[in-house]
Scaffold this motif. Structure first.
Motif, PDB file in Angstrom:
ATOM      1  N   GLU A  73       0.808  -1.261  -0.066  1.00 47.81           N
ATOM      2  CA  GLU A  73       0.134   0.151   0.173  1.00 47.81           C
ATOM      3  C   GLU A  73       0.879   1.296  -0.010  1.00 47.81           C
ATOM      4  N   VAL A  74       2.014   1.089   0.657  1.00 45.01           N
ATOM      5  CA  VAL A  74       2.927   2.387   0.725  1.00 45.01           C
ATOM      6  C   VAL A  74       3.411   2.474  -0.881  1.00 45.01           C
ATOM      7  N   PHE A  75       3.754   1.546  -1.216  1.00 47.16           N
ATOM      8  CA  PHE A  75       4.326   1.431  -2.628  1.00 47.16           C
ATOM      9  C   PHE A  75       3.440   1.965  -3.604  1.00 47.16           C
ATOM     10  N   GLU A  76       2.138   1.743  -3.386  1.00 43.92           N
ATOM     11  CA  GLU A  76       1.038   2.132  -4.219  1.00 43.92           C
ATOM     12  C   GLU A  76       0.599   3.541  -4.326  1.00 43.92           C
ATOM     13  N   ASP A  77       1.046   4.096  -3.190  1.00 40.80           N
ATOM     14  CA  ASP A  77       0.768   5.346  -3.012  1.00 40.80           C
ATOM     15  C   ASP A  77       1.897   6.184  -3.813  1.00 40.80           C
ATOM     16  N   ALA A  78       3.344   5.920  -3.642  1.00 41.35           N
ATOM     17  CA  ALA A  78       4.317   6.364  -4.522  1.00 41.35           C
ATOM     18  C   ALA A  78       3.970   6.255  -5.911  1.00 41.35           C
ATOM     19  N   TRP A  79       3.540   4.974  -6.290  1.00 40.53           N
ATOM     20  CA  TRP A  79       3.155   4.854  -7.657  1.00 40.53           C
ATOM     21  C   TRP A  79       2.237   5.558  -8.338  1.00 40.53           C
ATOM     22  N   LYS A  80       1.255   6.019  -7.555  1.00 43.35           N
ATOM     23  CA  LYS A  80      -0.025   6.811  -7.874  1.00 43.35           C
ATOM     24  C   LYS A  80       0.375   8.249  -7.847  1.00 43.35           C
ATOM     25  N   SER A  81       0.975   8.549  -7.028  1.00 43.01           N
ATOM     26  CA  SER A  81       1.471   9.985  -6.676  1.00 43.01           C
ATOM     27  C   SER A  81       3.005  10.454  -7.328  1.00 43.01           C
ATOM     28  N   GLY A  82       3.646   9.712  -7.602  1.00 42.48           N
ATOM     29  CA  GLY A  82       5.184  10.002  -7.729  1.00 42.48           C
ATOM     30  C   GLY A  82       5.299  10.661  -9.317  1.00 42.48           C
ATOM     31  N   GLU A  84       6.124  10.489 -13.129  1.00 40.32           N
ATOM     32  CA  GLU A  84       5.533   9.646 -14.165  1.00 40.32           C
ATOM     33  C   GLU A  84       6.727   8.827 -14.537  1.00 40.32           C
ATOM     34  N   GLU A  85       7.761   9.291 -14.566  1.00 36.45           N
ATOM     35  CA  GLU A  85       9.052   8.612 -14.982  1.00 36.45           C
ATOM     36  C   GLU A  85       9.364   7.506 -14.001  1.00 36.45           C
ATOM     37  N   GLU A  86       8.983   7.508 -12.766  1.00 37.23           N
ATOM     38  CA  GLU A  86       9.169   6.666 -11.589  1.00 37.23           C
ATOM     39  C   GLU A  86       8.017   5.612 -11.400  1.00 37.23           C
ATOM     40  N   TRP A  90       7.772   1.974  -8.850  1.00 39.82           N
ATOM     41  CA  TRP A  90       7.014   2.033  -7.658  1.00 39.82           C
ATOM     42  C   TRP A  90       5.926   0.860  -8.005  1.00 39.82           C
ATOM     43  N   ARG A  91       5.339   0.647  -9.182  1.00 39.11           N
ATOM     44  CA  ARG A  91       4.236  -0.267  -9.271  1.00 39.11           C
ATOM     45  C   ARG A  91       5.011  -1.691  -9.218  1.00 39.11           C
ATOM     46  N   GLY A  92       6.102  -1.748  -9.873  1.00 40.56           N
ATOM     47  CA  GLY A  92       6.838  -3.023  -9.715  1.00 40.56           C
ATOM     48  C   GLY A  92       7.135  -3.415  -8.256  1.00 40.56           C
ATOM     49  N   LEU A  93       7.552  -2.515  -7.340  1.00 42.30           N
ATOM     50  CA  LEU A  93       7.906  -2.760  -6.241  1.00 42.30           C
ATOM     51  C   LEU A  93       6.662  -3.139  -5.369  1.00 42.30           C
ATOM     52  N   ALA A  94       5.363  -2.400  -5.895  1.00 42.30           N
ATOM     53  CA  ALA A  94       4.095  -2.760  -5.099  1.00 42.30           C
ATOM     54  C   ALA A  94       3.754  -4.276  -5.403  1.00 42.30           C
ATOM     55  N   GLN A  95       4.037  -4.827  -6.840  1.00 40.62           N
ATOM     56  CA  GLN A  95       3.999  -6.293  -7.188  1.00 40.62           C
ATOM     57  C   GLN A  95       4.849  -6.980  -6.563  1.00 40.62           C
ATOM     58  N   LEU A  96       6.284  -6.862  -6.189  1.00 39.75           N
ATOM     59  CA  LEU A  96       7.096  -7.660  -5.352  1.00 39.75           C
ATOM     60  C   LEU A  96       6.412  -7.776  -3.925  1.00 39.75           C
ATOM     61  N   ALA A  97       5.587  -6.904  -3.406  1.00 40.05           N
ATOM     62  CA  ALA A  97       5.371  -6.813  -1.857  1.00 40.05           C
ATOM     63  C   ALA A  97       3.931  -7.619  -2.101  1.00 40.05           C
ATOM     64  N   ARG A 117       6.659 -10.758 -12.171  1.00 38.17           N
ATOM     65  CA  ARG A 117       6.171  -9.842 -12.863  1.00 38.17           C
ATOM     66  C   ARG A 117       6.834  -8.644 -12.211  1.00 38.17           C
ATOM     67  N   GLY A 118       6.537  -8.528 -10.681  1.00 35.38           N
ATOM     68  CA  GLY A 118       7.396  -7.406 -10.253  1.00 35.38           C
ATOM     69  C   GLY A 118       8.933  -7.312 -10.743  1.00 35.38           C
ATOM     70  N   ALA A 119       9.491  -8.507 -10.552  1.00 36.53           N
ATOM     71  CA  ALA A 119      11.293  -8.482 -10.929  1.00 36.53           C
ATOM     72  C   ALA A 119      11.196  -7.880 -12.300  1.00 36.53           C
ATOM     73  N   GLY A 120      10.356  -8.351 -13.213  1.00 40.27           N
ATOM     74  CA  GLY A 120      10.416  -7.999 -14.584  1.00 40.27           C
ATOM     75  C   GLY A 120      10.168  -6.657 -14.673  1.00 40.27           C
ATOM     76  N   ALA A 121       9.110  -6.018 -13.965  1.00 43.90           N
ATOM     77  CA  ALA A 121       9.119  -4.475 -14.030  1.00 43.90           C
ATOM     78  C   ALA A 121      10.111  -3.670 -13.372  1.00 43.90           C
ATOM     79  N   VAL A 122      10.647  -4.095 -12.438  1.00 42.39           N
ATOM     80  CA  VAL A 122      11.812  -3.329 -11.960  1.00 42.39           C
ATOM     81  C   VAL A 122      13.003  -3.404 -12.664  1.00 42.39           C
ATOM     82  N   GLU A 123      13.275  -4.808 -13.234  1.00 41.73           N
ATOM     83  CA  GLU A 123      14.432  -4.621 -14.164  1.00 41.73           C
ATOM     84  C   GLU A 123      14.311  -3.922 -15.578  1.00 41.73           C
ATOM     85  N   THR A 124      12.923  -3.843 -15.904  1.00 43.43           N
ATOM     86  CA  THR A 124      12.890  -2.989 -17.282  1.00 43.43           C
ATOM     87  C   THR A 124      12.921  -1.851 -17.028  1.00 43.43           C
ATOM     88  N   TRP A 125      12.484  -1.323 -15.739  1.00 35.69           N
ATOM     89  CA  TRP A 125      12.719  -0.003 -15.382  1.00 35.69           C
ATOM     90  C   TRP A 125      14.259   0.677 -15.117  1.00 35.69           C
TER      91      TRP A 125
END
Length: 171
Positions: A73-82, A84-86, A90-97, A117-125
Motif C-alpha cells: 500500500e505504501v508503494f502503491e501511494d508512490a506509484w500513484k502520486s510520484g 511519471e518517470e518513476e 513503484w508499481r514493480g515494487l508494489a507487485q513484489l510486495a 512480474r514485479g522483478a521484470g517490471a523493476v528490471e525493465t525500469w
C-alpha cells in the motif's frame, strides 16, 4: 432487507467520505479480511504523498514486521502520486510486495507470478533508465531475491514466512 451476522444491512457497502467504496473490515498482518469487530492490524492510510526516501523506509519497516500487504500500500501511494518517470518502478515494487503476500498466504501460483512480474517490471525500469540504485535500493539484488523466492514458492519449499523471507530494499 436482510442483515449480516455483524448487524450490518446485507446490501450495505463501506464508503469513504466522498462516497467511494472502501473495505473497512479489519485485516490481519497479511492483509486478509477479518470479521467486523475483530482486532486487526492498523491499515495504511491511502493516498499519502511521501518522499521517495520515506516511502522506502516505511515499506522496509513493514516488510521487516512481516506485513508485505501493508508495504504494498505504501508503494502503491508512490506509484500513484510520484513522477511519471518513476511510476513503473513503484508499481514493480508494489507487485513484489503483493507477490510476497500471496506467497505467505500459501497462494503459490499467484505469489510466484507476481514476484516474477514485479522483478521484470523493476528490471525493465532499471534498464530503461540506467538506474541500478535509486534511493539507495539495490535493484539487482532485489530482482534476484524475487526470482529466487518465486522458485522456492513454485518448488513448494515449505511455508513462506513473510518476516523471515522479506527483502532488504537497501544494502
Amino acid at each position: 432487507m436482510g442483515s449480516t451476522s455483524s448487524g450490518r444491512p446485507a446490501d450495505a457497502r463501506d464508503r469513504d467520505d466522498d462516497g467511494r467504496a472502501r473495505n473497512a473490515r479489519p485485516r490481519d498482518g497479511l492483509g486478509r479480511p477479518l470479521p467486523y469487530g475483530a482486532d486487526g492490524v492498523a491499515r495504511q492510510p491511502e493516498g499519502v504523498v511521501r518522499t521517495p526516501d520515506r516511502t522506502v523506509a516505511e515499506a522496509q519497516s513493514l516488510l521487516d514486521a512481516g506485513k508485505p500487504f501493508h508495504a504494498h500500500e505504501v508503494f502503491e501511494d508512490a506509484w500513484k502520486s510520484g513522477p511519471e518517470e518513476e511510476r513503473a518502478l513503484w508499481r514493480g515494487l508494489a507487485q513484489l510486495a503483493v507477490g510476497l503476500t500471496h506467497s505467505a498466504r500459501g497462494n503459490t501460483t499467484g505469489g510466484a507470478r507476481l514476484l516474477r512480474r514485479g522483478a521484470g517490471a523493476v528490471e525493465t525500469w532499471s534498464m530503461e533508465t540506467g538506474q541500478r540504485t535509486p534511493y539507495e535500493m539495490d535493484l539487482t539484488r532485489l530482482i534476484d531475491w524475487a526470482r529466487e523466492l518465486a522458485g522456492a514458492v513454485e518448488r513448494g519449499d515449505g511455508p513462506i514466512d513473510a518476516r523471515r523471507r522479506g527483502p532488504r530494499l537497501r544494502g
